[in-house]
Write a protein that holds these residues in place. Structure first.
Motif, PDB file in Angstrom:
ATOM      1  N   VAL A 446       8.594  22.099  -4.114  1.00 34.31           N
ATOM      2  CA  VAL A 446       9.448  22.964  -4.931  1.00 34.31           C
ATOM      3  C   VAL A 446      10.271  22.094  -5.861  1.00 34.31           C
ATOM      4  O   VAL A 446      10.765  21.020  -5.467  1.00 34.31           O
ATOM      5  N   CYS A 447      10.417  22.554  -7.090  1.00 33.96           N
ATOM      6  CA  CYS A 447      11.260  21.884  -8.088  1.00 33.96           C
ATOM      7  C   CYS A 447      12.412  22.805  -8.441  1.00 33.96           C
ATOM      8  O   CYS A 447      12.209  24.005  -8.676  1.00 33.96           O
ATOM      9  N   ALA A 448      13.618  22.266  -8.466  1.00 35.75           N
ATOM     10  CA  ALA A 448      14.815  23.006  -8.863  1.00 35.75           C
ATOM     11  C   ALA A 448      15.350  22.380 -10.149  1.00 35.75           C
ATOM     12  O   ALA A 448      15.505  21.152 -10.222  1.00 35.75           O
ATOM     13  N   VAL A 486      20.557  27.612 -11.480  1.00 39.93           N
ATOM     14  CA  VAL A 486      19.444  26.800 -11.006  1.00 39.93           C
ATOM     15  C   VAL A 486      18.209  27.682 -10.879  1.00 39.93           C
ATOM     16  O   VAL A 486      18.269  28.782 -10.320  1.00 39.93           O
ATOM     17  N   THR A 487      17.101  27.183 -11.409  1.00 43.86           N
ATOM     18  CA  THR A 487      15.820  27.874 -11.298  1.00 43.86           C
ATOM     19  C   THR A 487      14.906  27.063 -10.398  1.00 43.86           C
ATOM     20  O   THR A 487      14.714  25.863 -10.617  1.00 43.86           O
ATOM     21  N   GLU A 488      14.341  27.713  -9.379  1.00 40.99           N
ATOM     22  CA  GLU A 488      13.407  27.051  -8.476  1.00 40.99           C
ATOM     23  C   GLU A 488      12.005  27.603  -8.695  1.00 40.99           C
ATOM     24  O   GLU A 488      11.826  28.805  -8.911  1.00 40.99           O
ATOM     25  N   PHE A 489      11.004  26.726  -8.660  1.00 39.85           N
ATOM     26  CA  PHE A 489       9.622  27.144  -8.852  1.00 39.85           C
ATOM     27  C   PHE A 489       8.701  26.193  -8.097  1.00 39.85           C
ATOM     28  O   PHE A 489       9.005  25.011  -7.922  1.00 39.85           O
ATOM     29  N   GLY A 490       7.587  26.724  -7.654  1.00 33.47           N
ATOM     30  CA  GLY A 490       6.619  25.931  -6.926  1.00 33.47           C
ATOM     31  C   GLY A 490       5.817  25.029  -7.849  1.00 33.47           C
ATOM     32  O   GLY A 490       5.513  25.392  -8.986  1.00 33.47           O
ATOM     33  N   VAL A 491       5.483  23.855  -7.351  1.00 34.96           N
ATOM     34  CA  VAL A 491       4.713  22.875  -8.121  1.00 34.96           C
ATOM     35  C   VAL A 491       3.510  22.454  -7.283  1.00 34.96           C
ATOM     36  O   VAL A 491       3.648  21.692  -6.319  1.00 34.96           O
TER      37      VAL A 491
END
Length: 694
Positions: A446-448, A486-491
């Motif tokens: 996960v990237c924030a 903050v935006t979190e998204f899967g990588v």
């Protein structure tokens, strides 16, 4: 009569009263004349005018005339004549019976004509020098403009030789003797037909020349006029073979003028005449001195700009991380391109910061402006980000602290005061800056990320098309009072992340959306067997114009993910009797990983940290081991109190746990989480013996 600018008499153009007009028949008899003609030519009506008979085609020895109202001219006894046939004549019609108008005026002497032409050339050269010199911030470009300006109207051959320190932006040494000067041929131009093959070519260093009385005025900023080149050949005192490098064949006259600015001799401009017949005069030397003085300021400005540009670029590149970086979480490579056209280095920057527990932070930012001030402001901002990143803050909280710092920088610039410096000596403020900060965790994949007025990052997942991550935009740094979301998204593993500054997507003056679409296309072709550094440079080459108006930073990162067999984690209740079980779990997992040599230290570290968490924070307590290039041991608890390392006194029964942890591990620290805090430690995979410990 009026005085010329050199003080001598000058003939004024002839007025209407100075012109003598006579009307003659074809026999030369005066039919009418003006008062000036009667006085000047001794003519009177009804009588032939002897001075004009030779000008008429019908008179003995007269000239032939073309059909129609042809105009004839002549010069005699200091007068200039124009002969005009009155009326028209058909082809073949005899000349007899024609009438002629003769106009006579004082003729300009050859000397006056030459002086007038010389003044026109001088005025043209001065105007051209004012319009062209100083338009380039390149030292060599300024020298080339100068020689092109002087040839071919003023000189048949012109050269510019500059001191070698000037070519790299440094000041030349202050010298008293011309023999100590070391120059390099920087520019040369010659008229067509001039042979200069034996002359020193551009780019070569001038051989040393003995000091001489003839050349010594150059060191004082004064020109050296050589009307006769043979005098120069004798005065230089060099052998005939070397003389050909300095003096072109066939030259008869020369002037040398130093490029003298701010008390420094930057170089020398030398002009030669061989085809132009007249030798150089004092007036020519004065004119060249005026032109070269302009050029000297242009060269010095270009030199100072080159020095500042070189310093700013060196500072910027020294502050940026290495072009290619390899961390457990990702491989990364950055590319920086300064602006062209005299704008130079700006405040664009990027950074890759390793964090605890194998995580990594990616940073990209842009400080408004160019030059050393922008670079210095960027350095302050980058240092602040690194210090805040070491606190393991989440992206939104980090940008909030950074925003407060920028506000403090701006206050220092406004008031001229800081807490550590006297009034008027504050550092350059960060007035107008953007930043994007992202943290990638290879365990959770996960990237924030959070942004302060900066364009979003792009994501290229394996087998998919590039897309821009929809990060909630925040205000630029220095606004204050606004939170950063903050935006979190899967990588997915093996994904490509692209961080960039606005100079990349707005480089061609198009709408920024069009620029981002071009970047999307460039990223689609980046994943084709190239290294990240090669891919980044390819994207820049494909998107930027030949001379970009703004500097650009591009950071590419290829993510990694840890497999499940590299991570082990457990949840423990808040029961001190479970500390022994925690030790067993750690020893068993290290044995499964064949890391028994790390068992003693890791068991002790886990025991101390779990005990403190249960005793002072309660449960549940998380225990996690991560194995990659280093061994990470983490203990999480619900408390938000950060642990503090202290030295216990001899009479204290406790307080030595963190001290032991710090002594036995390579690194340790803590970070806050959404549910409390995490204390982490790192050990090299070589164990204590690899560090020379017992």
């Amino acid at each position: 009569m009026r005085e010329s600018e050199h003080g001598g008499p000058k003939s004024a153009p002839a007025s209407a009263s100075d012109i003598a007009a006579v009307v003659l028949d074809d026999e030369g008899v005066v039919l009418a004349c003006s008062e000036t003609a009667a006085t000047l030519l001794k003519c009177s009506p009804g009588r032939p005018c002897a001075p004009l008979l030779a000008l008429l085609p019908g008179a003995p020895g007269g000239r032939a005339v073309t059909t129609g109202g042809g105009v004839q001219g002549g010069r005699k006894a200091g007068l200039a004549f124009r002969v005009v046939r009155l009326g028209t004549r058909a082809p073949g019609e005899p000349v007899s019976g024609a009438r002629w108008l003769v106009l006579a005026e004082p003729a300009e002497t050859l000397a006056e004509s030459a002086e007038r032409d010389a003044e026109r050339r001088q005025a043209g050269l001065s105007q051209a020098a004012a319009a062209t010199i100083g338009t380039s911030l390149d030292v060599t470009g300024t020298a080339e403009i100068l020689v092109d300006l002087l040839v071919p109207d003023f000189a048949d051959l012109a050269t510019v030789d500059l001191a070698e320190p000037v070519l790299v932006g440094d000041e030349p040494p202050r010298l008293d003797a011309s023999g100590d000067v070391r120059l390099r041929r920087t520019a040369a131009a010659q008229s067509p037909g001039i042979s200069a093959e034996e002359l020193l070519p551009v780019g070569e260093a001038l051989p040393p020349v003995p000091d001489s009385e003839l050349m010594r005025p150059l060191m004082e900023g004064r020109p050296v006029l050589v009307p006769d080149v043979s005098v120069l050949r004798a005065a230089l005192g060099v052998d005939p073979e070397s003389l050909l490098l300095f003096v072109p064949r066939g030259a008869h006259s020369s002037v040398a003028v130093p490029l003298y600015a701010r008390g420094l001799v930057l170089g020398c401009v030398t002009v030669w005449r061989s085809q132009l017949p007249s030798a150089y005069s004092e007036e020519d030397a004065d004119l060249l001195l005026d032109v070269v003085s302009r050029a000297a300021l242009g060269v010095d400005n270009a030199r100072r700009y080159a020095k500042e540009h070189r310093s700013a670029l060196a500072l910027q590149r020294s502050l940026l991380p290495h072009s290619a970086l390899n961390t457990p979480a990702a491989d990364a490579a950055g590319v920086y391109q300064p602006a062209a056209g005299g704008v130079g280095v700006g405040g664009d920057w990027f950074d890759v910061i390793p964090l605890s527990s194998l995580r990594v932070a990616f940073v990209v930012g842009d400080v408004v402006g160019h030059g050393l001030d922008a670079t210095a402001a960027m350095a302050r901002l980058r240092t602040a980000v690194q210090a805040l990143a070491d606190l393991d803050l989440d992206p939104g909280e980090l940008l909030t602290h950074l925003d407060d710092l920028v506000l403090g920088f701006s206050d220092e610039e406004t008031t001229g005061e800081s807490r550590f410096e006297p009034v008027g000596r504050s550092e350059p403020a960060v007035l107008g800056a953007t930043c994007l900060y992202a943290v990638y965790d290879p365990v959770t994949k996960v990237c924030a990320a959070a942004t302060a007025g900066h364009p979003p990052l792009a994501l290229l997942s394996p087998g998919e098309e590039p897309s821009f991550v929809p990060i909630v935009p925040g205000p630029p740094l220095g606004v204050g009072g606004v939170p950063f979301e903050v935006t979190e998204f899967g990588v997915p593993p093996g994904s490509l992340l692209a961080f960039f500054t606005d100079g990349l997507v707005g480089s061609r003056g198009d709408d920024i959306e069009e620029g981002m679409e071009r970047l999307r296309t460039g990223l689609a072709g980046a994943d084709s067997g190239r290294t990240l550094e090669e891919a980044g440079q390819r994207i820049l080459d494909g998107m930027l114009p030949q001379a970009p108006a703004d500097d650009v930073a591009l950071l590419l990162a290829r993510t990694r993910a840890l497999s499940s067999d590299q991570v082990a984690e457990w949840q423990l209740e808040a029961d001190l009797s479970l500390v022994a079980h925690a030790r067993e779990l750690v020893v068993g997992q290290l044995s499964a990983w064949e890391l028994d040599e790390l068992g003693f230290v890791t068991e002790l570290v886990a025991s101390e940290l779990v005990t403190n968490a249960i005793r002072y924070a309660g449960g549940p307590v998380g225990l996690r081991l991560i194995r990659d290039r280093v061994l990470v041991c983490e203990v999480s608890d619900p408390s938000s109190t950060r642990p503090r390392l202290r030295r216990a006194r001899e009479t204290d029964e406790g307080g030595r746990g963190l001290f032991l942890v710090a002594q036995l591990t390579d690194r340790w620290g803590s970070r806050f989480t959404g549910t409390g805090k995490t204390i982490w430690t790192e050990q090299s995979m070589g164990g204590p013996s690899a560090r020379g410990e017992v």
